[in-house]
Scaffold this motif. Structure first.
Motif, PDB file in Angstrom:
ATOM      1  N   GLU A 191       0.806  -1.224   0.000  1.00 35.60           N
ATOM      2  CA  GLU A 191       0.000   0.000   0.000  1.00 35.60           C
ATOM      3  C   GLU A 191       0.837   1.271   0.000  1.00 35.60           C
ATOM      4  OE1 GLU A 191      -4.140  -1.653   1.970  1.00 35.60           O
ATOM      5  OE2 GLU A 191      -2.720  -0.610   3.275  1.00 35.60           O
ATOM      6  N   PHE A 192       2.141   1.148   0.217  1.00 35.72           N
ATOM      7  CA  PHE A 192       3.016   2.321   0.185  1.00 35.72           C
ATOM      8  C   PHE A 192       3.788   2.457  -1.132  1.00 35.72           C
ATOM      9  CE2 PHE A 192       3.048   2.208   4.992  1.00 35.72           C
ATOM     10  CZ  PHE A 192       2.520   3.476   5.155  1.00 35.72           C
ATOM     11  N   ILE A 193       3.792   1.436  -1.966  1.00 33.55           N
ATOM     12  CA  ILE A 193       4.657   1.411  -3.146  1.00 33.55           C
ATOM     13  C   ILE A 193       3.922   1.948  -4.376  1.00 33.55           C
ATOM     14  CG2 ILE A 193       6.033  -0.057  -4.669  1.00 33.55           C
ATOM     15  CD1 ILE A 193       6.417  -1.971  -2.355  1.00 33.55           C
ATOM     16  N   PRO A 194       4.529   2.885  -5.128  1.00 31.37           N
ATOM     17  CA  PRO A 194       3.911   3.370  -6.375  1.00 31.37           C
ATOM     18  C   PRO A 194       3.693   2.227  -7.355  1.00 31.37           C
ATOM     19  CG  PRO A 194       5.735   4.791  -5.712  1.00 31.37           C
ATOM     20  CD  PRO A 194       5.784   3.588  -4.814  1.00 31.37           C
ATOM     21  N   VAL A 195       2.675   2.366  -8.190  1.00 32.70           N
ATOM     22  CA  VAL A 195       2.234   1.260  -9.035  1.00 32.70           C
ATOM     23  C   VAL A 195       3.334   0.727  -9.950  1.00 32.70           C
ATOM     24  CG1 VAL A 195       1.298   2.838 -10.787  1.00 32.70           C
ATOM     25  CG2 VAL A 195       0.453   0.506 -10.652  1.00 32.70           C
ATOM     26  N   LYS A 196       4.150   1.589 -10.530  1.00 35.74           N
ATOM     27  CA  LYS A 196       5.133   1.109 -11.500  1.00 35.74           C
ATOM     28  C   LYS A 196       6.328   0.405 -10.846  1.00 35.74           C
ATOM     29  CE  LYS A 196       7.875   5.362 -12.050  1.00 35.74           C
ATOM     30  NZ  LYS A 196       8.337   6.369 -13.031  1.00 35.74           N
ATOM     31  N   TYR A 197       6.444   0.518  -9.521  1.00 39.87           N
ATOM     32  CA  TYR A 197       7.549  -0.140  -8.826  1.00 39.87           C
ATOM     33  C   TYR A 197       7.142  -1.464  -8.173  1.00 39.87           C
ATOM     34  CZ  TYR A 197      10.060   4.268  -9.347  1.00 39.87           C
ATOM     35  OH  TYR A 197      10.684   5.376  -9.866  1.00 39.87           O
ATOM     36  N   PRO A 449      -9.817  -4.297  -3.084  1.00 36.21           N
ATOM     37  CA  PRO A 449      -9.782  -2.901  -2.602  1.00 36.21           C
ATOM     38  C   PRO A 449      -9.273  -2.820  -1.157  1.00 36.21           C
ATOM     39  CG  PRO A 449     -12.040  -3.726  -2.599  1.00 36.21           C
ATOM     40  CD  PRO A 449     -11.208  -4.774  -3.265  1.00 36.21           C
ATOM     41  N   THR A 450      -8.907  -1.615  -0.734  1.00 43.96           N
ATOM     42  CA  THR A 450      -8.349  -1.397   0.609  1.00 43.96           C
ATOM     43  C   THR A 450      -9.280  -1.913   1.699  1.00 43.96           C
ATOM     44  OG1 THR A 450      -7.129   0.543  -0.148  1.00 43.96           O
ATOM     45  CG2 THR A 450      -7.530   0.367   2.221  1.00 43.96           C
ATOM     46  N   ALA A 451     -10.585  -1.752   1.512  1.00 45.68           N
ATOM     47  CA  ALA A 451     -11.547  -2.130   2.546  1.00 45.68           C
ATOM     48  C   ALA A 451     -11.492  -3.616   2.885  1.00 45.68           C
ATOM     49  CB  ALA A 451     -12.963  -1.760   2.098  1.00 45.68           C
ATOM     50  N   VAL A 452     -11.061  -4.445   1.937  1.00 47.03           N
ATOM     51  CA  VAL A 452     -11.017  -5.898   2.183  1.00 47.03           C
ATOM     52  C   VAL A 452      -9.684  -6.501   1.750  1.00 47.03           C
ATOM     53  CG1 VAL A 452     -13.512  -6.242   2.033  1.00 47.03           C
ATOM     54  CG2 VAL A 452     -12.134  -6.366  -0.050  1.00 47.03           C
ATOM     55  N   ARG A 453      -8.672  -5.659   1.557  1.00 51.18           N
ATOM     56  CA  ARG A 453      -7.393  -6.174   1.047  1.00 51.18           C
ATOM     57  C   ARG A 453      -6.738  -7.128   2.043  1.00 51.18           C
ATOM     58  NH1 ARG A 453      -5.130  -1.558  -0.476  1.00 51.18           N
ATOM     59  NH2 ARG A 453      -6.155  -1.771  -2.499  1.00 51.18           N
ATOM     60  N   SER A 454      -6.749  -6.786   3.316  1.00 44.01           N
ATOM     61  CA  SER A 454      -6.112  -7.642   4.316  1.00 44.01           C
ATOM     62  C   SER A 454      -6.869  -8.946   4.520  1.00 44.01           C
ATOM     63  CB  SER A 454      -5.989  -6.892   5.649  1.00 44.01           C
ATOM     64  OG  SER A 454      -4.948  -5.950   5.603  1.00 44.01           O
ATOM     65  N   ILE A 455      -8.190  -8.863   4.625  1.00 41.42           N
ATOM     66  CA  ILE A 455      -8.945 -10.103   4.815  1.00 41.42           C
ATOM     67  C   ILE A 455      -8.925 -10.927   3.535  1.00 41.42           C
ATOM     68  CG2 ILE A 455     -11.248  -9.263   4.161  1.00 41.42           C
ATOM     69  CD1 ILE A 455     -12.303 -10.922   6.570  1.00 41.42           C
ATOM     70  N   GLY A 456      -8.825 -10.253   2.373  1.00 38.58           N
ATOM     71  CA  GLY A 456      -8.685 -10.980   1.118  1.00 38.58           C
ATOM     72  C   GLY A 456      -7.411 -11.795   1.106  1.00 38.58           C
ATOM     73  N   LEU A 457      -6.304 -11.162   1.520  1.00 38.13           N
ATOM     74  CA  LEU A 457      -5.035 -11.889   1.608  1.00 38.13           C
ATOM     75  C   LEU A 457      -5.095 -12.928   2.715  1.00 38.13           C
ATOM     76  CD1 LEU A 457      -2.076 -12.142   0.633  1.00 38.13           C
ATOM     77  CD2 LEU A 457      -1.458 -10.533   2.435  1.00 38.13           C
ATOM     78  N   GLY A 458      -5.744 -12.588   3.845  1.00 37.73           N
ATOM     79  CA  GLY A 458      -5.833 -13.525   4.960  1.00 37.73           C
ATOM     80  C   GLY A 458      -6.570 -14.799   4.587  1.00 37.73           C
ATOM     81  N   ILE A 506      -9.678 -10.316 -14.256  1.00 38.38           N
ATOM     82  CA  ILE A 506      -9.027  -9.017 -14.043  1.00 38.38           C
ATOM     83  C   ILE A 506      -7.524  -9.157 -14.204  1.00 38.38           C
ATOM     84  CG2 ILE A 506      -8.645  -7.126 -12.407  1.00 38.38           C
ATOM     85  CD1 ILE A 506     -11.223  -8.018 -10.989  1.00 38.38           C
ATOM     86  N   GLU A 507      -6.912  -8.247 -14.959  1.00 45.45           N
ATOM     87  CA  GLU A 507      -5.455  -8.131 -15.038  1.00 45.45           C
ATOM     88  C   GLU A 507      -5.050  -6.869 -14.280  1.00 45.45           C
ATOM     89  OE1 GLU A 507      -1.864  -8.271 -15.032  1.00 45.45           O
ATOM     90  OE2 GLU A 507      -2.631  -9.911 -16.291  1.00 45.45           O
ATOM     91  N   THR A 508      -4.150  -6.997 -13.311  1.00 47.23           N
ATOM     92  CA  THR A 508      -3.825  -5.864 -12.438  1.00 47.23           C
ATOM     93  C   THR A 508      -2.558  -5.123 -12.845  1.00 47.23           C
ATOM     94  OG1 THR A 508      -2.588  -7.280 -10.905  1.00 47.23           O
ATOM     95  CG2 THR A 508      -4.945  -6.997 -10.497  1.00 47.23           C
ATOM     96  N   ARG A 509      -1.902  -5.543 -13.911  1.00 46.85           N
ATOM     97  CA  ARG A 509      -0.674  -4.856 -14.330  1.00 46.85           C
ATOM     98  C   ARG A 509      -0.967  -3.395 -14.647  1.00 46.85           C
ATOM     99  NH1 ARG A 509       2.153  -6.348 -19.986  1.00 46.85           N
ATOM    100  NH2 ARG A 509       0.004  -5.836 -20.580  1.00 46.85           N
ATOM    101  N   GLY A 510      -0.250  -2.479 -13.995  1.00 46.17           N
ATOM    102  CA  GLY A 510      -0.400  -1.052 -14.243  1.00 46.17           C
ATOM    103  C   GLY A 510      -1.659  -0.427 -13.672  1.00 46.17           C
ATOM    104  N   ARG A 511      -2.425  -1.184 -12.888  1.00 44.70           N
ATOM    105  CA  ARG A 511      -3.679  -0.661 -12.353  1.00 44.70           C
ATOM    106  C   ARG A 511      -3.474  -0.086 -10.955  1.00 44.70           C
ATOM    107  NH1 ARG A 511      -9.073  -4.028 -10.679  1.00 44.70           N
ATOM    108  NH2 ARG A 511      -7.790  -4.300  -8.822  1.00 44.70           N
ATOM    109  N   ALA A 512      -4.116   1.046 -10.662  1.00 38.62           N
ATOM    110  CA  ALA A 512      -4.032   1.640  -9.326  1.00 38.62           C
ATOM    111  C   ALA A 512      -4.768   0.758  -8.325  1.00 38.62           C
ATOM    112  CB  ALA A 512      -4.647   3.038  -9.333  1.00 38.62           C
ATOM    113  N   LEU A 513      -4.340   0.818  -7.065  1.00 44.08           N
ATOM    114  CA  LEU A 513      -5.019   0.061  -6.013  1.00 44.08           C
ATOM    115  C   LEU A 513      -6.385   0.682  -5.740  1.00 44.08           C
ATOM    116  CD1 LEU A 513      -2.161  -0.579  -3.412  1.00 44.08           C
ATOM    117  CD2 LEU A 513      -2.988  -2.117  -5.196  1.00 44.08           C
TER     118      LEU A 513
END
Length: 517
Positions: A191-197, A449-458, A506-513
């Protein structure tokens, strides 16, 4: 007396005529003065207030701020500290492979009992994976990651004092629970890293995982023969204690703060990052809607994410199954000399399978440790290829290519070869399954999305531990009966998972969070 003249005014679509009285000179002067005064006031307000009001009306999101600030010293610090968390996790997982021959002899264990140790660790991880994800979405990523560090270090230390096999597997399952919390550090980092990095930095974190794996193997080589496995565990806790102190330098996720309405906290974090990176925030004020429904399992199975979630749950099961199968399988093949080697040394002829024997009690030799070390290098050897695939073909096709390749190389392990040839094959298998794990992790962190990103990974990591729990019984129990039958499930699961990845919408390459669903 005043004169009158005819006039008219428009009312809607109707035109009405009426008489208009011409004002006298005194009234005319007063009216003109009032009009001029009003014009002056309006002009002054417009000239003096418009720039400030215009600036106040400008807003930006956390995504805008992260992209504007760009990459800098903060991200280097983040990469090192959060990467060190991978060292801790890798040491705890690789510890199982190194300790297998030691605890087998300590408590005279059967194959299934050795496999049960790994299974219990993954069971603890699975149970706490969903819980830690829910807490991270509701109360913050930082608290969960920090608590995971402390929890896993505490119970890992207690493991070294285990008086019996039962206590050992219980305490290791508690360690797995702590590692589940610490794994939320991946979300905090993403969540801190810019998309292209993201496609560069996140795969590079494999360097730290490899370092942790190699560190525990080196401890096994140097400490176990002299002081025993209990002191190896105690020494392995030291990096966790150091990391607990360093983690104080990492702030809470700005994306999480703004989703809870803590805009001041988010701005303070972003200002700190901007200062470290010698950058500035976007013009205006931070403004994003508060997300009331955070950590909701329903969002994961809603129409927008249902297919993605189902495919990713299966992909995580296979990623974990194949990765830990390669780690534990290589350990088992070396420990019991089950390889089909065309140029065996005298030691290779000493088979560990003895009819009627209670345990094998033959520890790793120096050559076995060296082979494990070389295979660990596979974690990073193909990182340039991993980064290239992510940026050229995207996340979805990277999963397809890597899983198909893993299936092929798992079956190639059945071929009789020289010891050097086997080491190369093991190296490549480890590289491919490790790269696939990187892609699965990255895609999961980006797609929700941020609202469920952690539980999604969990939830995903919890599903992955199903694969982790099955892998020991295939790689450590079935492997003793038939190498071919043991490797076949790993190859088939990778092949099926490659086909499932094609169904991802969904393809997430280059997509904003995304901030919310």
């Amino acid at each position: 007396m005043t004169t009158t003249q005819a006039g008219y005014c428009s009312l809607g679509n109707r035109t009405t005529f009426h008489r208009v009285h011409r004002p006298n000179s005194t009234m005319k002067k007063q009216l003109v003065s009032a009009i001029q005064l009003q014009e002056v006031e309006l002009t002054n307000v417009s000239e003096n207030a418009t720039p400030e009001e215009s600036k106040e009306r400008k807003t930006y999101s956390v995504e805008d701020a992260v992209e504007t600030i760009g990459f800098g010293w903060f991200h280097i610090l983040l990469f090192i500290i959060m990467g060190s968390a991978n060292i801790i996790e890798a040491m705890e997982i690789m510890l199982l492979a190194v300790l297998s021959p030691e605890i087998r002899c300590e408590w005279r264990l059967q194959d299934w009992q050795v496999a049960l140790v790994s299974t219990m660790v993954f069971l603890g991880f699975m149970v706490c994976g969903v819980l830690s994800g829910y807490i991270a979405d509701k109360y913050g990523r930082w608290k969960v990651v920090f608590g995971g560090f402390v929890w896993s270090a505490y119970f890992s230390l207690l493991t070294s004092f285990s008086p019996s096999y039962g206590w050992f597997i219980f305490l290791r399952s508690m360690v797995g629970c702590g590692v589940a919390g610490a794994s939320q550090g991946y979300i905090l980092k993403t969540e801190f890293i810019p998309v292209k990095y993201r496609a560069y930095l996140l795969p590079l974190a494999s360097i730290f995982w490899m370092a942790g794996s190699m560190l525990i193997i080196i401890l096994g080589m140097t400490v176990v023969p002299v002081l025993g496995w209990r002191w190896m565990i105690r020494l392995s806790v030291l990096p966790s204690l150091i990391l607990i102190g360093l983690f104080q330098l990492i702030p809470e996720s700005a994306r999480f703060n703004v989703s809870t309405g803590n805009v001041a906290g988010a701005v303070a974090t972003l200002q700190r990052i901007a200062k470290m990176n010698s950058a500035s925030l976007p013009e205006g004020v931070l403004a994003e809607p508060i997300v009331a429904e955070r950590g909701s399992l329903y969002v994961l199975v809603s129409p927008a994410f249902r297919r993605t979630s189902i495919v990713m749950w299966f992909s995580w099961v296979v990623a974990s199954f194949s990765y830990y199968g390669s780690v534990l399988g290589s350990s088992e093949l070396l420990e019991k000399n089950l390889l089909c080697i065309t140029d065996p040394d005298p030691e290779h002829h000493v088979k560990h399978i003895q009819e009627g024997a209670v345990c094998y009690c033959i520890p790793f030799g120096m050559a076995d440790y060296q082979t494990l070390l070389i295979s660990c290098l596979g974690e990073i050897a193909l990182i340039p290829l991993n980064i290239t695939l992510l940026n050229v073909v995207g996340r979805k096709w990277s999963m397809v290519i890597l899983q198909l390749s893993s299936a092929v190389f798992f079956m190639l392990l059945n071929i009789c070869s020289t010891m050097f040839g086997f080491t190369v094959l093991l190296f490549l298998v480890r590289s491919l399954v490790s790269m696939n794990f990187n892609v699965v992790y990255l895609y999961t962190a980006e797609v929700y999305p941020t609202a469920v990103r952690s539980i999604g990974l969990g939830v995903c990591t919890s599903f992955s531990r199903i694969g982790g729990m099955i892998a020991p019984f295939i790689a450590q129990v079935l492997m003793s009966k038939s190498v071919m039958l043991a490797l076949l499930p790993f190859a088939l699961s990778c092949f099926v998972s490659a086909g499932a990845a094609l169904l991802l919408p969904i393809e997430t390459r280059g997509r904003a969070l995304l901030q919310n669903s």
